[in-house]
Design a protein around this motif. Structure first.
Motif, PDB file in Angstrom:
ATOM      1  N   ARG A 117      37.888 181.517  66.534  1.00 18.12           N
ATOM      2  CA  ARG A 117      38.955 180.843  65.794  1.00 18.12           C
ATOM      3  C   ARG A 117      38.724 179.339  65.805  1.00 18.12           C
ATOM      4  NH1 ARG A 117      44.673 183.772  67.591  1.00 18.12           N
ATOM      5  NH2 ARG A 117      44.087 185.899  66.948  1.00 18.12           N
ATOM      6  N   LEU A 118      38.591 178.785  64.609  1.00 13.24           N
ATOM      7  CA  LEU A 118      38.344 177.348  64.432  1.00 13.24           C
ATOM      8  C   LEU A 118      37.107 176.893  65.206  1.00 13.24           C
ATOM      9  CD1 LEU A 118      41.993 175.957  64.587  1.00 13.24           C
ATOM     10  CD2 LEU A 118      40.707 176.754  62.599  1.00 13.24           C
ATOM     11  N   GLY A 119      36.187 177.836  65.463  1.00 15.02           N
ATOM     12  CA  GLY A 119      34.923 177.501  66.105  1.00 15.02           C
ATOM     13  C   GLY A 119      35.008 177.187  67.581  1.00 15.02           C
ATOM     14  N   ARG A 120      36.094 177.555  68.247  1.00 15.43           N
ATOM     15  CA  ARG A 120      36.301 177.178  69.647  1.00 15.43           C
ATOM     16  C   ARG A 120      36.513 178.413  70.502  1.00 15.43           C
ATOM     17  NH1 ARG A 120      37.010 172.558  72.457  1.00 15.43           N
ATOM     18  NH2 ARG A 120      38.682 172.323  73.974  1.00 15.43           N
ATOM     19  N   LEU A 121      35.773 178.480  71.625  1.00 17.10           N
ATOM     20  CA  LEU A 121      35.829 179.606  72.547  1.00 17.10           C
ATOM     21  C   LEU A 121      36.230 179.137  73.932  1.00 17.10           C
ATOM     22  CD1 LEU A 121      32.418 181.123  71.514  1.00 17.10           C
ATOM     23  CD2 LEU A 121      34.522 182.435  71.396  1.00 17.10           C
TER      24      LEU A 121
ATOM     25  N   SER B  22      40.867 189.644  59.288  1.00 17.26           N
ATOM     26  CA  SER B  22      41.620 188.711  60.113  1.00 17.26           C
ATOM     27  C   SER B  22      42.046 187.496  59.292  1.00 17.26           C
ATOM     28  CB  SER B  22      40.776 188.244  61.302  1.00 17.26           C
ATOM     29  OG  SER B  22      41.377 187.140  61.946  1.00 17.26           O
ATOM     30  N   PRO B  23      43.297 187.051  59.420  1.00 17.97           N
ATOM     31  CA  PRO B  23      43.723 185.847  58.678  1.00 17.97           C
ATOM     32  C   PRO B  23      42.962 184.595  59.098  1.00 17.97           C
ATOM     33  CG  PRO B  23      45.397 186.503  60.273  1.00 17.97           C
ATOM     34  CD  PRO B  23      44.393 187.618  60.221  1.00 17.97           C
ATOM     35  N   TRP B  24      42.312 184.635  60.249  1.00 18.10           N
ATOM     36  CA  TRP B  24      41.540 183.490  60.723  1.00 18.10           C
ATOM     37  C   TRP B  24      40.148 183.436  60.099  1.00 18.10           C
ATOM     38  CZ3 TRP B  24      43.442 179.665  63.800  1.00 18.10           C
ATOM     39  CH2 TRP B  24      44.644 179.922  64.463  1.00 18.10           C
ATOM     40  N   HIS B  25      39.714 184.528  59.477  1.00 16.81           N
ATOM     41  CA  HIS B  25      38.353 184.563  58.937  1.00 16.81           C
ATOM     42  C   HIS B  25      38.206 183.551  57.799  1.00 16.81           C
ATOM     43  CE1 HIS B  25      35.067 186.608  56.428  1.00 16.81           C
ATOM     44  NE2 HIS B  25      34.491 186.021  57.459  1.00 16.81           N
ATOM     45  N   GLY B  26      37.197 182.695  57.898  1.00 16.55           N
ATOM     46  CA  GLY B  26      36.941 181.693  56.874  1.00 16.55           C
ATOM     47  C   GLY B  26      37.694 180.404  57.043  1.00 16.55           C
ATOM     48  N   VAL B  27      38.462 180.266  58.121  1.00 15.38           N
ATOM     49  CA  VAL B  27      39.245 179.060  58.363  1.00 15.38           C
ATOM     50  C   VAL B  27      38.540 178.201  59.416  1.00 15.38           C
ATOM     51  CG1 VAL B  27      41.471 178.127  59.090  1.00 15.38           C
ATOM     52  CG2 VAL B  27      41.374 180.294  57.830  1.00 15.38           C
TER      53      VAL B  27
ATOM     54  N   SER C 214      46.259 172.311  64.903  1.00 15.86           N
ATOM     55  CA  SER C 214      47.613 172.871  64.973  1.00 15.86           C
ATOM     56  C   SER C 214      48.149 173.180  63.584  1.00 15.86           C
ATOM     57  CB  SER C 214      48.550 171.898  65.691  1.00 15.86           C
ATOM     58  OG  SER C 214      48.179 171.758  67.050  1.00 15.86           O
ATOM     59  N   ASP C 215      47.898 172.276  62.634  1.00 18.95           N
ATOM     60  CA  ASP C 215      48.382 172.507  61.278  1.00 18.95           C
ATOM     61  C   ASP C 215      47.668 173.685  60.630  1.00 18.95           C
ATOM     62  OD1 ASP C 215      50.020 170.361  61.679  1.00 18.95           O
ATOM     63  OD2 ASP C 215      48.862 168.957  60.462  1.00 18.95           O
ATOM     64  N   ALA C 216      46.368 173.829  60.889  1.00 20.46           N
ATOM     65  CA  ALA C 216      45.625 174.972  60.351  1.00 20.46           C
ATOM     66  C   ALA C 216      46.145 176.275  60.930  1.00 20.46           C
ATOM     67  CB  ALA C 216      44.138 174.812  60.646  1.00 20.46           C
ATOM     68  N   ALA C 217      46.414 176.273  62.237  1.00 17.67           N
ATOM     69  CA  ALA C 217      46.928 177.481  62.885  1.00 17.67           C
ATOM     70  C   ALA C 217      48.290 177.866  62.318  1.00 17.67           C
ATOM     71  CB  ALA C 217      47.026 177.264  64.392  1.00 17.67           C
ATOM     72  N   ALA C 218      49.128 176.853  62.025  1.00 12.90           N
ATOM     73  CA  ALA C 218      50.449 177.142  61.474  1.00 12.90           C
ATOM     74  C   ALA C 218      50.360 177.719  60.066  1.00 12.90           C
ATOM     75  CB  ALA C 218      51.282 175.867  61.463  1.00 12.90           C
ATOM     76  N   ALA C 219      49.290 177.375  59.335  1.00 15.51           N
ATOM     77  CA  ALA C 219      49.152 177.826  57.956  1.00 15.51           C
ATOM     78  C   ALA C 219      48.446 179.169  57.833  1.00 15.51           C
ATOM     79  CB  ALA C 219      48.392 176.778  57.144  1.00 15.51           C
ATOM     80  N   VAL C 220      47.823 179.635  58.898  1.00 15.89           N
ATOM     81  CA  VAL C 220      47.005 180.845  58.829  1.00 15.89           C
ATOM     82  C   VAL C 220      47.800 182.059  58.372  1.00 15.89           C
ATOM     83  CG1 VAL C 220      45.922 182.571  60.314  1.00 15.89           C
ATOM     84  CG2 VAL C 220      45.123 180.228  60.368  1.00 15.89           C
ATOM     85  N   SER C 221      49.014 182.213  58.841  1.00 18.87           N
ATOM     86  CA  SER C 221      49.780 183.427  58.583  1.00 18.87           C
ATOM     87  C   SER C 221      50.232 183.567  57.131  1.00 18.87           C
ATOM     88  CB  SER C 221      51.025 183.459  59.483  1.00 18.87           C
ATOM     89  OG  SER C 221      51.863 182.353  59.206  1.00 18.87           O
ATOM     90  N   ARG C 222      50.060 182.532  56.310  1.00 19.82           N
ATOM     91  CA  ARG C 222      50.565 182.578  54.942  1.00 19.82           C
ATOM     92  C   ARG C 222      49.580 183.195  53.952  1.00 19.82           C
ATOM     93  NH1 ARG C 222      55.635 182.513  53.883  1.00 19.82           N
ATOM     94  NH2 ARG C 222      55.309 181.469  51.883  1.00 19.82           N
ATOM     95  N   GLY C 223      48.405 183.556  54.399  1.00 23.34           N
ATOM     96  CA  GLY C 223      47.461 184.187  53.481  1.00 23.34           C
ATOM     97  C   GLY C 223      46.063 184.194  54.056  1.00 23.34           C
ATOM     98  N   SER C 224      45.244 185.137  53.593  1.00 23.23           N
ATOM     99  CA  SER C 224      43.867 185.220  54.062  1.00 23.23           C
ATOM    100  C   SER C 224      42.989 185.657  52.897  1.00 23.23           C
ATOM    101  CB  SER C 224      43.754 186.214  55.220  1.00 23.23           C
ATOM    102  OG  SER C 224      44.137 187.511  54.796  1.00 23.23           O
ATOM    103  N   GLY C 225      41.699 185.546  53.099  1.00 28.96           N
ATOM    104  CA  GLY C 225      40.759 185.944  52.071  1.00 28.96           C
ATOM    105  C   GLY C 225      40.493 184.828  51.082  1.00 28.96           C
ATOM    106  N   GLY C 226      39.480 185.044  50.240  1.00 25.68           N
ATOM    107  CA  GLY C 226      39.128 184.040  49.252  1.00 25.68           C
ATOM    108  C   GLY C 226      38.124 183.044  49.795  1.00 25.68           C
ATOM    109  N   LEU C 227      38.156 181.847  49.246  1.00 25.73           N
ATOM    110  CA  LEU C 227      37.195 180.819  49.631  1.00 25.73           C
ATOM    111  C   LEU C 227      37.386 180.395  51.087  1.00 25.73           C
ATOM    112  CD1 LEU C 227      37.382 178.451  46.516  1.00 25.73           C
ATOM    113  CD2 LEU C 227      35.561 180.070  47.076  1.00 25.73           C
ATOM    114  N   PRO C 228      36.298 179.944  51.718  1.00 26.07           N
ATOM    115  CA  PRO C 228      36.473 179.318  53.035  1.00 26.07           C
ATOM    116  C   PRO C 228      37.361 178.083  52.899  1.00 26.07           C
ATOM    117  CG  PRO C 228      34.148 179.719  52.565  1.00 26.07           C
ATOM    118  CD  PRO C 228      34.890 179.968  51.299  1.00 26.07           C
ATOM    119  N   VAL C 229      38.091 177.773  53.951  1.00 26.94           N
ATOM    120  CA  VAL C 229      38.939 176.585  53.943  1.00 26.94           C
ATOM    121  C   VAL C 229      38.610 175.767  55.181  1.00 26.94           C
ATOM    122  CG1 VAL C 229      40.817 177.861  55.061  1.00 26.94           C
ATOM    123  CG2 VAL C 229      41.309 175.710  53.909  1.00 26.94           C
TER     124      VAL C 229
END
Length: 482
Positions: A316-320, A372-377, A395-410
């Motif tokens: 998620r967001l490139g962080r482990l 996963s809604p996190w895919h491509g974010v 934090s803002d990206a995480a808050a926006a994740v639940s509103r949609g998934s799929g499509g272009l990378p963001v």
């Protein structure tokens, strides 16, 4: 080789002082490359940052544990994956430089002190692990890395110079590398420089040496231009146009046999034809076939030719966290492969246990499937870790994740520098200050920008949070404009 004693303290650099890319192309660089590495650290707002370069993203289990231990004992307990398949440690203490270097050296992760920042080599991460025929790009990566580290000339490359070794599927060939090795169906390899669609066909055995020679030729032209260019695309036009011809001459002088391969879309050009010649090729020829356009590995299981399963997992967001990293390392039966899409390939998992392992990884918070809604974010570090950032974009990206998934990378960026953004077509979400984000689709001929104001002091109010999330979700499904 490394000096007998590693550095006693990190050397501060500030890569945030680099001028924007557009400005670089029009001006002469007046200072050296400030890219951080494992020995020359970067001073961030959350502590020191170390960037470890991993050719082809390969890490043995012992090396993976070394990084986990370093992140846990010396850093903030996390590992960041970069868009070049490298690993970063953040939150390092100001006096840990010598200890970190010692740990990495003992694990075989620093073969050359002079070259540690220029070992930027990405390779098709699923090569040999799925059903597609593939070239030996992992072997090419090891050989090219050895050649790089043995070349005193190559030590002058910028830490931003990139090699891409593509096994023929077209995945890493699309990453905008400075030198690309692209495997062909006939068993040969095409050497490309920069954005050139044409190239020079060589044998697989000569490919790593040809890639190094192309990089060294770039250095010669960059010095002759007086531009201080770090990357092929930054060469002045007259020098950039001459790069391929100079590489051809260098290959000839080195005794490496090659053939010119014209641009695939160029009519009437065969694989052995010269630029401007009248050679013709039929519709079924290698030259007339479009270049492969492979996609990055999707998260999920991949059946390997040896009957085992490789697991493609994204962070998620490139962080482990260290705990997540160790779960991946212990599940692997062979070296991990860190991908340029902020993921990890876990090879050699027994088919009977693959499902259970994926379940454990998903429970631990990793991305294990394309749904996963996190895919491509993705997102840069943002506040509070980066002084240049204008918002806490993670934090803002995480808050926006639940509103949609799929499509272009963001990709969410804390400032106009857009550090770590993807290539190709993607949704660009950039903090502009005073609680505003600009949203556009990059890669379109006519991008349309939408500005969302999120509120004072960069604090998202609930209704504005939904507006921002909906705008990003809509942009991800924007039709292509030409």
């Amino acid at each position: 080789m490394l000096a007998a004693m590693p550095p006693t303290s990190p050397t501060p650099v500030n890569r945030d002082e680099a001028p924007p890319r557009a400005a670089v192309r029009k001006s002469v660089r007046e200072r050296g490359d400030a890219c951080p590495g494992a020995l020359r650290l970067h001073a961030a707002d959350d502590g020191w940052l170390a960037r470890l370069h991993l050719p082809a993203g390969l890490l043995t289990p012992r090396q993976a544990e070394t990084l986990a231990d370093a992140a846990e004992r010396l850093g903030d307990g996390h590992l960041d994956l970069t868009s070049r398949g490298n690993v970063q440690l953040r939150g390092l203490g100001g006096s840990c430089g010598a200890e970190l270097a010692e740990r990495l050296y003992e694990a075989g992760l620093l073969p050359s002190e002079a070259h540690e920042r220029v070992r930027n080599i990405v390779a098709s991460p699923l090569a040999g692990l799925d059903e597609l025929p593939s070239a030996e790009v992992q072997l090419w990566a090891r050989e090219l890395d050895g050649l790089l580290c043995a070349s005193a000339r190559a030590a002058a490359l910028s830490g931003r110079f990139l090699f891409a070794l593509d096994d023929g599927r077209g995945d890493v060939a699309a990453l905008g590398a400075d030198v690309t090795l692209l495997a062909r169906r006939d068993g040969s390899v095409v050497v490309r420089t920069g954005a050139n669609r044409s190239g020079l066909r060589v044998t697989p055995e000569d490919a790593p040496r040809a890639a190094l020679l192309a990089a060294e030729t770039f250095l010669t032209l960059a010095e002759a231009s007086g531009s201080g260019a770090w990357r092929v695309r930054e060469l002045p036009a007259e020098h950039g146009r001459g790069l391929e011809a100079a590489v051809r001459a260098g290959l000839t002088d080195a005794g490496i046999a090659m053939e010119y391969v014209a641009e695939a879309s160029e009519p009437g050009a065969g694989p052995g034809s010269e630029p401007g010649s009248e050679a013709e090729s039929g519709p079924g020829s290698e030259a007339s076939k479009p270049d492969p356009e492979g996609e990055p590995p999707l998260p999920g299981p991949v059946l390997s030719p040896d009957g085992t399963v490789a697991l493609s997992v994204h962070a998620r967001l490139g962080r482990l966290s260290v705990a997540q990293w160790r779960l991946l390392a212990t599940a692997a039966n062979g070296p991990l492969r860190v991908t340029p899409w902020r993921g990890v390939i876990v090879p050699g998992v027994a088919p009977a246990t693959a499902g259970a392992v994926l379940d454990r990884l998903r429970t631990a918070g990793l991305i294990t499937g394309p749904g996963s809604p996190w895919h491509g974010v993705g997102a840069c570090t943002g506040r509070p870790g980066c002084a240049k950032a204008l918002a806490d974009v993670r934090s803002d990206a995480a808050a926006a994740v639940s509103r949609g998934s799929g499509g272009l990378p963001v990709y969410w960026s804390g400032c106009a520098r857009r550090c770590g953004h993807p290539e190709g077509r993607w949704v660009d979400v950039v903090a502009t200050g005073e609680g505003r984000y600009d949203i556009s689709v990059q890669g379109d001929a006519r991008p349309i920008t939408t500005t969302i104001t999120t509120g004072p002091e960069l604090e998202l109010k609930p209704e504005l949070e939904l507006e921002l999330a909906d705008a990003v979700a809509a942009a991800r499904t924007t039709p292509l404009t030409r």
